[in-house]
Design a protein around this motif. Structure first.
Motif, mmCIF file in Angstrom:
data_model
loop_
_atom_site.group_PDB
_atom_site.id
_atom_site.type_symbol
_atom_site.label_atom_id
_atom_site.label_comp_id
_atom_site.label_asym_id
_atom_site.label_seq_id
_atom_site.Cartn_x
_atom_site.Cartn_y
_atom_site.Cartn_z
ATOM 1 N N ARG A 210 50.076 44.553 33.663
ATOM 2 C CA ARG A 210 49.376 44.915 34.908
ATOM 3 C C ARG A 210 47.979 45.471 34.627
ATOM 4 O O ARG A 210 47.631 46.589 35.013
ATOM 5 C CB ARG A 210 50.213 45.897 35.747
ATOM 6 N N ILE A 211 47.178 44.678 33.919
ATOM 7 C CA ILE A 211 45.836 45.115 33.527
ATOM 8 C C ILE A 211 44.782 44.477 34.434
ATOM 9 O O ILE A 211 44.750 43.248 34.564
ATOM 10 C CB ILE A 211 45.557 44.745 32.051
ATOM 11 N N PRO A 212 43.911 45.285 35.057
ATOM 12 C CA PRO A 212 42.817 44.726 35.861
ATOM 13 C C PRO A 212 41.870 43.885 35.001
ATOM 14 O O PRO A 212 41.633 44.209 33.835
ATOM 15 C CB PRO A 212 42.089 45.970 36.393
ATOM 16 N N ARG A 213 41.342 42.812 35.592
ATOM 17 C CA ARG A 213 40.487 41.885 34.838
ATOM 18 C C ARG A 213 39.212 41.538 35.582
ATOM 19 O O ARG A 213 39.194 41.539 36.813
ATOM 20 C CB ARG A 213 41.244 40.564 34.620
ATOM 21 N N ILE A 214 38.156 41.236 34.809
ATOM 22 C CA ILE A 214 37.012 40.522 35.369
ATOM 23 C C ILE A 214 36.862 39.255 34.530
ATOM 24 O O ILE A 214 37.316 39.215 33.385
ATOM 25 C CB ILE A 214 35.711 41.359 35.383
ATOM 26 N N ALA A 215 36.254 38.227 35.113
ATOM 27 C CA ALA A 215 36.125 36.949 34.394
ATOM 28 C C ALA A 215 34.651 36.642 34.152
ATOM 29 O O ALA A 215 33.799 36.917 34.997
ATOM 30 C CB ALA A 215 36.773 35.828 35.200
ATOM 31 N N PHE A 216 34.391 36.079 32.971
ATOM 32 C CA PHE A 216 33.040 35.614 32.628
ATOM 33 C C PHE A 216 33.141 34.124 32.339
ATOM 34 O O PHE A 216 33.804 33.715 31.384
ATOM 35 C CB PHE A 216 32.532 36.377 31.401
ATOM 36 N N VAL A 217 32.533 33.305 33.206
ATOM 37 C CA VAL A 217 32.532 31.854 32.970
ATOM 38 C C VAL A 217 31.313 31.564 32.091
ATOM 39 O O VAL A 217 30.167 31.652 32.530
ATOM 40 C CB VAL A 217 32.495 31.061 34.287
ATOM 41 N N ALA B 18 43.478 47.366 41.951
ATOM 42 C CA ALA B 18 44.793 47.098 42.560
ATOM 43 C C ALA B 18 45.327 45.720 42.170
ATOM 44 O O ALA B 18 46.392 45.313 42.638
ATOM 45 C CB ALA B 18 44.674 47.201 44.076
ATOM 46 N N LEU B 19 44.588 44.988 41.308
ATOM 47 C CA LEU B 19 44.943 43.633 40.856
ATOM 48 C C LEU B 19 44.935 42.617 41.997
ATOM 49 O O LEU B 19 45.597 41.585 41.923
ATOM 50 C CB LEU B 19 46.320 43.607 40.161
ATOM 51 N N ASP B 20 44.216 42.927 43.078
ATOM 52 C CA ASP B 20 44.163 41.998 44.206
ATOM 53 C C ASP B 20 43.160 40.878 43.958
ATOM 54 O O ASP B 20 43.360 39.749 44.398
ATOM 55 C CB ASP B 20 43.775 42.743 45.494
ATOM 56 N N ILE B 21 42.044 41.196 43.296
ATOM 57 C CA ILE B 21 41.033 40.167 43.043
ATOM 58 C C ILE B 21 40.500 40.262 41.612
ATOM 59 O O ILE B 21 40.718 41.265 40.923
ATOM 60 C CB ILE B 21 39.843 40.254 44.032
ATOM 61 N N VAL B 22 39.792 39.199 41.214
ATOM 62 C CA VAL B 22 39.149 39.156 39.895
ATOM 63 C C VAL B 22 37.664 38.841 40.110
ATOM 64 O O VAL B 22 37.323 37.717 40.466
ATOM 65 C CB VAL B 22 39.785 38.064 38.998
ATOM 66 N N PRO B 23 36.758 39.832 39.945
ATOM 67 C CA PRO B 23 35.329 39.538 40.053
ATOM 68 C C PRO B 23 34.909 38.548 38.959
ATOM 69 O O PRO B 23 35.348 38.668 37.814
ATOM 70 C CB PRO B 23 34.652 40.894 39.828
ATOM 71 N N VAL B 24 34.062 37.579 39.325
ATOM 72 C CA VAL B 24 33.648 36.539 38.373
ATOM 73 C C VAL B 24 32.129 36.543 38.226
ATOM 74 O O VAL B 24 31.399 36.470 39.225
ATOM 75 C CB VAL B 24 34.115 35.135 38.835
ATOM 76 N N LEU C 103 28.078 43.255 31.667
ATOM 77 C CA LEU C 103 28.201 44.662 31.274
ATOM 78 C C LEU C 103 28.208 45.576 32.497
ATOM 79 O O LEU C 103 28.980 46.549 32.564
ATOM 80 C CB LEU C 103 27.039 45.044 30.348
ATOM 81 N N ASP C 104 27.356 45.273 33.468
ATOM 82 C CA ASP C 104 27.349 46.058 34.714
ATOM 83 C C ASP C 104 28.714 45.981 35.401
ATOM 84 O O ASP C 104 29.226 46.983 35.908
ATOM 85 C CB ASP C 104 26.270 45.525 35.679
ATOM 86 N N ALA C 105 29.289 44.769 35.418
ATOM 87 C CA ALA C 105 30.602 44.585 36.067
ATOM 88 C C ALA C 105 31.693 45.360 35.340
ATOM 89 O O ALA C 105 32.589 45.937 35.971
ATOM 90 C CB ALA C 105 30.952 43.091 36.112
ATOM 91 N N VAL C 106 31.627 45.398 33.985
ATOM 92 C CA VAL C 106 32.611 46.179 33.207
ATOM 93 C C VAL C 106 32.532 47.647 33.623
ATOM 94 O O VAL C 106 33.548 48.306 33.891
ATOM 95 C CB VAL C 106 32.347 46.033 31.685
ATOM 96 N N ALA C 107 31.297 48.176 33.687
ATOM 97 C CA ALA C 107 31.116 49.598 34.031
ATOM 98 C C ALA C 107 31.523 49.880 35.476
ATOM 99 O O ALA C 107 32.122 50.915 35.766
ATOM 100 C CB ALA C 107 29.658 49.988 33.801
ATOM 101 N N LYS C 108 31.230 48.943 36.386
ATOM 102 C CA LYS C 108 31.485 49.207 37.814
ATOM 103 C C LYS C 108 32.932 48.971 38.242
ATOM 104 O O LYS C 108 33.462 49.688 39.075
ATOM 105 C CB LYS C 108 30.584 48.305 38.672
#
Length: 693
Positions: free
Chosen positions: A128-135, A252-258, A273-278
């Motif tokens: 249950r780890i929150p994620r962001i994606a980098f394409v 909340a694991l509802d979405i993944v910012p890309v 990097l900004d997305a990681v911090a925010k």
């Protein structure tokens, strides 16, 4: 160091994970460069990547061992673990995910969601780890961001939300549009992308930007009432409000910012990097760690220095200069030089003589590690991967880690008598480091067998033995690591009695073995009354039972998916001991296993083959010869993707077969799926061959 709670909220413990060759290590190198941690850009393709510090990694251009580092970006301390992408090293990803708070998942804009991306995504789901994606690789021919987003939805079940848009595509890719602040960002080539130029959005991109921002707000409105109210009433939603809603929905694991970009071309890494911090969590944002006390009752430790110390050792590494390193994530309290800590798993006390912060293979000595921090301890004697360390005099055991069964083995022997001890010592060090690697000695032949997760895994280990440990050894050809199971149960009893000069001992047990569902593991239960066998001996019986399942009745391979139930027995108040019950349990279990109907299991692999359309027929014919089960064929990016399951025994040397069948134009990935029963006739041939009959 992470100190109070205020500074803790500015810490991010993140992993970077993806399929092999999606650009994880290159992205990490850019992060270190732009945050000022390193002063020149390292490249994977010419062997200068800071994070790929092993010789084997530099030669092959892949990541083998997870490397830890940290950097600071706009007052946020980011502790990073760059994990391997090759399936043979999945265990490296598993143990890193266990201690991380957030993940950056990197996808190749051309390849999209590839098999190993799916595997690591599922692992992150489990924790249950929150994620962001980098394409990544938006500059490559065939880059397609919409397809990548669609695959994230269909293959991963994710809810991706674009927060940056690409400006141009393939060779015209020149920057990104920040959808929150509605600005175009371009990355100055003369400064290797270090200078970010903020410009107004060009007219040609305004309609697309407006539509993408609307999609972002619509998705956020589903998860945030304030955004929904303003959206429905056509009120202006500020970048700060969008950012706050994005963070809440990501945690909340509802979405993944890309975000998108090209790490190799130095474009789009700063917005990442900004997305990681925010948007990714700090140690304060994740629930307090849960463990158990001596009696199995739940305990909670909060990420504050005032709590009693508690941490998890998630990786061991043998260092030629300073000895054994134990990577630790501190969850509560602080760990300082000179402290004595308790290992509840091994029931041993350890002394902290040296603490270090890591930057790939460079070391920086420190005096303490606080809550939420990741560091390493030098010279622990008893601790292994997955063990908890807590304050001396305290007792808390965190959930340990489960590691996959090895699927492939090779025989190895020292070339000279002088290499014999060296080989044994070196293998012991590698076993300590790598929980997915096993060393056994064949009872029939006396050969030393090393087992691992795949051909590359064992190849790297043999390479390390020769180079790092300076051991000369002869290596056999790879063999499948079979397993055994029971098809029909049986029960047996055994007595263990000793008389004569030494201490008299007595134990008597009756055990019933029954098969369980495939993949459900071995279990033990007791249904005896206390007047037959007192509770203090039950743990010893369990130990004996599980030890006996290490060697099955057919050809001595470990037994899987069996339930052992203690159903009867007796004891003697004066003569019974734990050891006697452990031995009796082993004897009863072995007897029951030989009476039961057993079956041989073999590892079955998931295959995904990408091939030009004209070779699909040849690929499928070849797979049919290998006892493979074709699951389906789908259209990828200008190629056909064949998915299948095949026994590992048939897949040795498959890369050569595939090359010759497709003129070198097809690629494949293979990963372990399950152990499956081998048909009786084939099993008989294997058993005869191994027994040498």
């Amino acid at each position: 160091m992470a100190g109070g709670e205020n500074s803790l909220s500015n810490v991010r413990n993140i992993g970077i994970m993806a399929h092999i060759d999606a650009g994880k290590t290159t992205t990490t190198e850019r992060i270190l460069y732009y945050s000022g941690k390193s002063h020149k850009l390292g490249e994977v393709h010419n062997g200068t990547a800071v994070m790929d510090w092993m010789e084997q990694e530099q030669e092959r251009g892949i990541t083998i061992t997870s490397a830890a580092t940290s950097c600071v970006w706009k007052n946020t301390q980011i502790n990073i673990i760059d994990t391997p992408g090759h399936v043979d090293f999945t265990v490296e990803v598993e143990r890193c995910l266990r201690v991380l708070d957030g993940v950056v998942a990197i996808f190749c804009a051309v390849g999209g969601v590839e098999p190993q991306s799916e595997t690591v995504w599922r692992q992150a789901d489990r924790y249950r780890i929150p994620r962001i994606a980098f394409v990544n690789k938006m500059d490559r021919v065939g880059a397609a961001l919409p397809r990548c987003l669609e695959q994230m939805e269909t293959r991963l079940g994710a809810q991706p939300v674009l927060i940056t848009l690409p400006v141009g595509q393939e060779d015209t890719f020149s920057g990104v549009i920040d959808l929150l602040n509605q600005k175009m960002l371009q990355f100055d080539e003369a400064s290797k992308g270090q200078v970010v130029l903020e410009k107004d959005i060009p007219e040609a991109y305004r309609a697309e930007t407006s539509a993408a921002r609307m999609t972002l707000l619509e998705k956020l409105a589903d998860f945030d009432e304030e955004v929904m109210d303003k959206y429905l009433n056509d009120q202006e939603i500020t970048p700060g409000e969008i950012s706050k809603a994005l963070r809440k929905a990501t945690l909340a694991l509802d979405i993944v910012p890309v975000v998108c970009g090209s790490a190799f071309k130095n474009k789009g890494v700063q917005p990442l990097l900004d997305a990681v911090a925010k948007y990714l969590p700090s140690p304060v944002d994740v629930p307090p760690i849960e463990g158990t006390d001596k009696n199995g009752a739940p305990l909670i430790r909060k990420p504050v220095r005032s709590e009693r110390f508690c941490g998890l050792v998630f990786k061991l590494q043998s260092d030629p200069f300073i000895g054994n390193l134990a990577f630790i994530r501190v969850y509560s309290g602080a760990l300082s030089l000179g402290d004595k800590v308790y290992n509840p798993v091994k029931q041993k006390t350890e002394k902290i003589s040296k603490l270090i912060k890591l930057h790939a293979n460079k070391r920086e000595e420190i005096s303490s590690i606080g809550p939420g921090d990741i560091g390493a301890i030098v010279g622990l004697k008893f601790t292994r991967t997955g063990d908890t360390l807590c304050q001396s005099g305290d007792y808390i055991s965190l959930e340990s880690m489960v590691f996959p069964e090895p699927v492939i083995g090779i025989a190895i022997e020292p070339r000279t008598k002088a290499d014999e001890n060296k080989l044994a010592e070196s293998l012991e060090k590698i076993v300590r480091e790598d929980p997915s690697f096993r060393v056994t000695v064949s009872e029939e032949t006396g050969q030393t067998i090393i087992s691992g997760m795949g051909e590359l895994h064992l190849e790297i280990i043999v390479d390390r033995l020769i180079r790092e440990f300076k051991v000369e050894a002869n290596v056999g050809t790879p063999q499948v690591a079979f397993r055994e199971t029971l098809v029909q149960g049986a029960r047996a009893e055994a007595r263990f009695e000793t008389h004569g000069t030494g201490k008299e001992q007595y134990a008597h047990v009756e055990i019933e073995l029954t098969p369980r569902d495939r993949g459900s593991g071995n279990t033990f239960e007791s249904s005896v009354q206390e007047n037959l066998i007192p509770p203090q001996y039950i743990e010893a019986v369990k130990r004996g039972v599980l030890n006996s399942l290490d060697s099955g009745p057919l050809i001595g391979y470990p037994v899987l998916d069996v339930n052992a139930r203690l159903i009867g027995g007796s004891y003697d108040e004066e003569k019974s001991t734990e050891m006697a019950f452990s031995v009796a349990a082993t004897m009863a279990c072995r007897k029951a296993a030989t009476q039961a109907e057993a079956a041989l299991l073999e590892p079955v692999m998931d295959l995904e083959i990408s091939t030009p359309e004209e070779y699909v027929g040849e690929v499928m014919n070849d797979l049919n010869k290998k006892r493979a089960q074709i699951i389906g064929v789908s259209i990828g990016n200008a190629v056909q993707v064949v998915r299948a399951k095949a026994p590992l025994a048939e897949m040795f040397g498959y890369s050569t077969d595939l090359r010759s069948a497709t003129q070198g134009r097809a690629t494949f990935t293979m990963q372990f799926n399950e152990f499956a029963v081998i048909p009786a006739k084939r099993a008989e041939i294997i058993i005869h061959k191994i027994r040498g009959v």
